[in-house]
Structures are given as C-alpha cells and as structure tokens.
Design a protein around this motif. Structure first.
Motif, PDB file in Angstrom:
ATOM      1  N   TYR A   1      12.826  -1.313   0.168  1.00 45.50           N
ATOM      2  CA  TYR A   1      12.274   0.062   0.225  1.00 45.50           C
ATOM      3  C   TYR A   1      13.332   1.007   0.802  1.00 45.50           C
ATOM      4  O   TYR A   1      13.597   2.083   0.248  1.00 45.50           O
ATOM      5  N   MET A  60      -0.243  19.493   4.351  1.00 49.28           N
ATOM      6  CA  MET A  60      -1.130  18.309   4.334  1.00 49.28           C
ATOM      7  C   MET A  60      -0.405  17.076   3.795  1.00 49.28           C
ATOM      8  O   MET A  60      -0.867  15.952   3.997  1.00 49.28           O
ATOM      9  N   ASN A  89       3.391  11.520  11.653  1.00 50.11           N
ATOM     10  CA  ASN A  89       2.954  12.580  10.726  1.00 50.11           C
ATOM     11  C   ASN A  89       3.108  13.962  11.356  1.00 50.11           C
ATOM     12  O   ASN A  89       3.658  14.892  10.745  1.00 50.11           O
ATOM     13  N   ARG A 111       0.843  -1.207   0.000  1.00 49.75           N
ATOM     14  CA  ARG A 111       0.000   0.000   0.000  1.00 49.75           C
ATOM     15  C   ARG A 111       0.874   1.251   0.000  1.00 49.75           C
ATOM     16  O   ARG A 111       0.758   2.108  -0.868  1.00 49.75           O
ATOM     17  N   PHE A 163      -0.349  16.725  -5.590  1.00 47.30           N
ATOM     18  CA  PHE A 163      -0.250  16.802  -7.052  1.00 47.30           C
ATOM     19  C   PHE A 163      -1.606  17.040  -7.712  1.00 47.30           C
ATOM     20  O   PHE A 163      -1.725  16.994  -8.930  1.00 47.30           O
ATOM     21  N   HIS A 201       3.401   5.628  -2.915  1.00 45.60           N
ATOM     22  CA  HIS A 201       4.582   6.483  -3.067  1.00 45.60           C
ATOM     23  C   HIS A 201       5.027   6.508  -4.537  1.00 45.60           C
ATOM     24  O   HIS A 201       5.286   7.571  -5.114  1.00 45.60           O
ATOM     25  N   LYS A 236       7.330   3.242   9.361  1.00 49.16           N
ATOM     26  CA  LYS A 236       7.397   4.680   9.644  1.00 49.16           C
ATOM     27  C   LYS A 236       8.277   4.858  10.873  1.00 49.16           C
ATOM     28  O   LYS A 236       8.156   4.083  11.826  1.00 49.16           O
ATOM     29  N   SER A 291      -0.125  11.217  -3.701  1.00 49.31           N
ATOM     30  CA  SER A 291      -0.076  12.363  -2.794  1.00 49.31           C
ATOM     31  C   SER A 291      -1.049  13.477  -3.206  1.00 49.31           C
ATOM     32  O   SER A 291      -1.102  13.885  -4.381  1.00 49.31           O
ATOM     33  N   ASN A 294      10.000  13.701   4.992  1.00 52.78           N
ATOM     34  CA  ASN A 294       9.253  12.458   5.196  1.00 52.78           C
ATOM     35  C   ASN A 294      10.087  11.224   4.810  1.00 52.78           C
ATOM     36  O   ASN A 294       9.957  10.153   5.406  1.00 52.78           O
TER      37      ASN A 294
END
Ligand code: FAQ
Length: 336
Positions: free
Chosen positions: A168, A217, A242, A57, A132, A62, A238, A129, A156
């Motif tokens: 990754y 955002m 955030n 996901r 865009f 990404h 992560k 994202s 990020n």
C-alpha cells in the motif's frame, strides 16, 4: 503491544493446541516488533487477521473511490472548453483509473480477489468516498475538484506513503505524485477563469461554495467518532488523525483561496494566533451520514453508472481470458 490475545483460546491440555498457540504468540511478537520499529509488513509476512481485514477494508474503499471518482469529472470530457483542457482532463481521469488498479492490486496481495472486491462495490456493500456523490454542474467544478478534492486527497495520502503495509505504501508514492499534478491543473484552470470575465469568476465562486463543506468531510468523522482510527494509528496504517489532517488542509488552503481571489464559504473561518491554526465553523455531520447511507445527491446514479460500465466491459474480460487460454495452450504445445 498489539496482540490478538483476547481472540485466542487459553492453553489447554491438548499438546498440539499448546504448540499452535505458542507459535502464534511468536508470530505475533515478530509482527509487533516490526510495527514498534516502524518497519514494513510485506504480503508474505504473518499478520493478525484484524490487521489484514482493516487493510482490505481501507485499501478497497480507496480503490473504489478512485474508480467512482472518475465519473463526476468524466461527465465534462466532451464539454471541456478547449483542446488543451480536454487533453489534461482525459489524462487526469485515466490517472484515476490507474490509481484504482494499483490499489486493487495492493488489496489482492492480502488474499482477497478482485471479483470479490468489485462485487462488494456493485452490490452497495462497500463504501467509497462521500465526495463523489455530489454533482458536477459547471466547468468550474472540474477545476474545484482538482484544487480542493485532489488537494484533500493529497493531504490524506502523503502520510499513507509511510503506511506499515509495504504494497500500500509503495502504491501511494506514485499516486501522490500524480495527485499533485492533478491539484495544480485544477488550480491553474481556476486561475484562468478568475482572470477572465465577471461571469467566469461568479461560476468559480458558486462552485467553491458548493464543494467546500463536502471536501472537509472527506477526512472522515471527528476523531472522537472515528471507530477505526485508534487501532489504525497503533498499527501504523494511519499516521495522522482525521481532525489533524482536516486542520492541516484548511490551514494550507486559505492562502491559496486568497491568491485565487475566492471566498471560502465559512464566516467563522478566522486565524487563531494562540493555536497557530484557523478556527472554522461546524461541519454538518448529518449530511455526511446521509451520504454514507446512500442518500447523497448522486449515490444512485453513480452506482448504476459503475455497474453498467462493468457489465458493458464483460466482452473485453471474456476476450482477454480467451486470448490468455489460447496463448497458454500454444505454449504447452510448443513445450511438448
Ligand atoms: N467517505 O473510523 P473512520 C480521491 C467511513 S481518493 C465515505 O474514521 P478510517 C482521489 C469509514 O470508511 C478519496 N466513507 O474510518 C480522487 C468508516 O466506515 P467502515 C478516498 C467514509 O478508515 C480525487 C467510517 O466512515 N481516499 O479523492 C469517509 O479510519 C479526484 C468511520 O470512519 C481514501 O480512501 C468518507 N469521506 O478513516 C479521485 C484514502 N470517511 O469502513 C478522483 C484512504 C470515513 O468502518 C478525483 N482512506 N468514512 O464501514 C483513509 O485514509 C481512511 O479510510 C479515511 C477514513 C480517512 C477515509
């Protein structure tokens, strides 16, 4: 502990079933040990289905972001103000395509094919994202995307270089180096404009005013409303939440704005001596949700452009496949 025990059937009388469950528990324990030791999970390693799903996901979203992210800036390649700026912009947009390719490859190591990933994007099922889905109305937008959008992306993505999934994490190392160049070229383009005419300075300020809030955002919903964060952090996918990344970005950007001579469009942006951070105003999360629901200013246009580009490229994929078949047949004949 990061177990799937709730998904597993209780040990029954069936001996094979009991052995399977025992083996799964051993695999889970080995996985947990790697995560606890802050090690790396590789493609061939056993992993819980939910870990695999989360990675597919996030990595595919990404990848889609990198590819759709070429469109807003791509609009300006033919209108760049000088040969130098055009060459830089061309290189940057090509870099974004490359990032998409590394990331699709990383997602494929988890067993999901590229066609399936692209189908999810083109049918509107997959996210990319939110940023865009905003238009690029002036040349200053190209500089602001580099400075702020790539700046937020780096903030990020640097922690993702330490992601627990090896393919990754390794893809992110190169991506971050290139994003760093992108951020600097954006700042440099804006600095040139800020040292130019009054009209150029006004163009930069107007662009910063439009992009600032959507850029904030990019880091995702507040931690309290982020369904994936807690598990993503426990799995070492992560590394920073955030809200913490958003704060780090704001703290780093205020001084850059001062150097440029632009005002960030937030009257509540003030240094808080007690926290050692900037306080900032309220983000319009309804706007964020609208963009995610496909109701942003450019969602329809972006998706239609991407689908058309994919369809227009069909002959290239057909030709490459025909060539590969021809080469394979030739090799077989030579080996016979
Ligand atoms: N836009 O529970 P969380 C770039 C979704 S690359 C759209 O917090 P998570 C380079 C989220 O997917 C920019 N959707 O989710 C460039 C989830 O939906 P789902 C992309 C968003 O995954 C520069 C739901 O909301 N970077 O800019 C957004 O733990 C210039 C709940 O959110 C990455 O993808 C959003 N902004 O955290 C290219 C980095 N935020 O899937 C061209 C990797 C959240 O449950 C030009 N991704 N959502 O239906 C990540 O770090 C994370 O996935 C987050 C979201 C932080 C984006």
């Amino acid at each position: 502990m990061y177990t799937q025990s709730l998904d597993q059937a209780p040990v029954g009388t069936d001996t094979n079933n009991a052995i399977d469950i025992h083996q799964d528990a051993a695999k889970q324990a080995a996985f947990d040990a790697v995560i606890d030791a802050d090690g790396k999970i590789e493609a061939q390693d056993w992993m819980p289905a939910a870990y695999r799903k989360t990675l597919v996901r996030q990595i595919s979203q990404h990848a889609h972001s990198e590819v759709v992210g070429m469109l807003p800036e791509g609009n300006w390649i033919s209108r760049a103000p000088s040969l130098k700026r055009k060459a830089i912009l061309l290189a940057k947009v090509q870099d974004e395509a490359g990032h998409g390719l590394y990331l699709y490859s990383a997602a494929e190591t988890l067993g999901t094919g590229r066609d399936e990933l692209l189908d999810a994007l083109h049918s509107g099922r997959a996210k990319y994202s939110s940023i865009f889905n905003y238009p690029t109305l002036s040349w200053a937008d190209v500089g602001v995307i580099g400075w702020l959008v790539d700046g937020a992306a780096i903030m990020n993505q640097v922690p993702l270089c330490r992601c627990s999934y090896g393919p990754y994490a390794r893809a992110m190392i190169r991506v971050c180096k290139e994003e760093s160049f992108h951020q600097r070229q954006g700042f440099d383009a804006l600095l040139a404009m800020m040292q130019g005419t009054e009209a150029q300075r006004a163009m930069v300020q107007e662009s910063v005013n439009r992009w600032w809030w959507p850029v904030l955002m990019m880091f995702g919903p507040p931690d309290a409303d982020s369904p994936n964060s807690a598990q993503g952090m426990r799995w070492g996918i992560k590394r920073i939440s955030n809200d913490d990344l958003r704060q780090k970005f704001i703290d780093a950007t205020v001084a850059q704005a001062e150097t440029l001579g632009v005002t960030l469009p937030d009257p509540d942006l003030t240094w808080n001596e007690a926290t050692g951070h900037y306080d900032f105003g309220t983000i319009n999360w309804q706007e964020f949700q609208d963009v995610l629901a496909g109701k942003g200013p450019c969602n329809t246009e972006r998706l239609a452009t991407r689908v058309k580009a994919h369809q227009d490229g069909q002959w290239v994929r057909d030709a490459a496949a025909a060539y590969a078949r021809k080469q394979a047949a030739k090799q077989q004949r030579q080996a016979a």
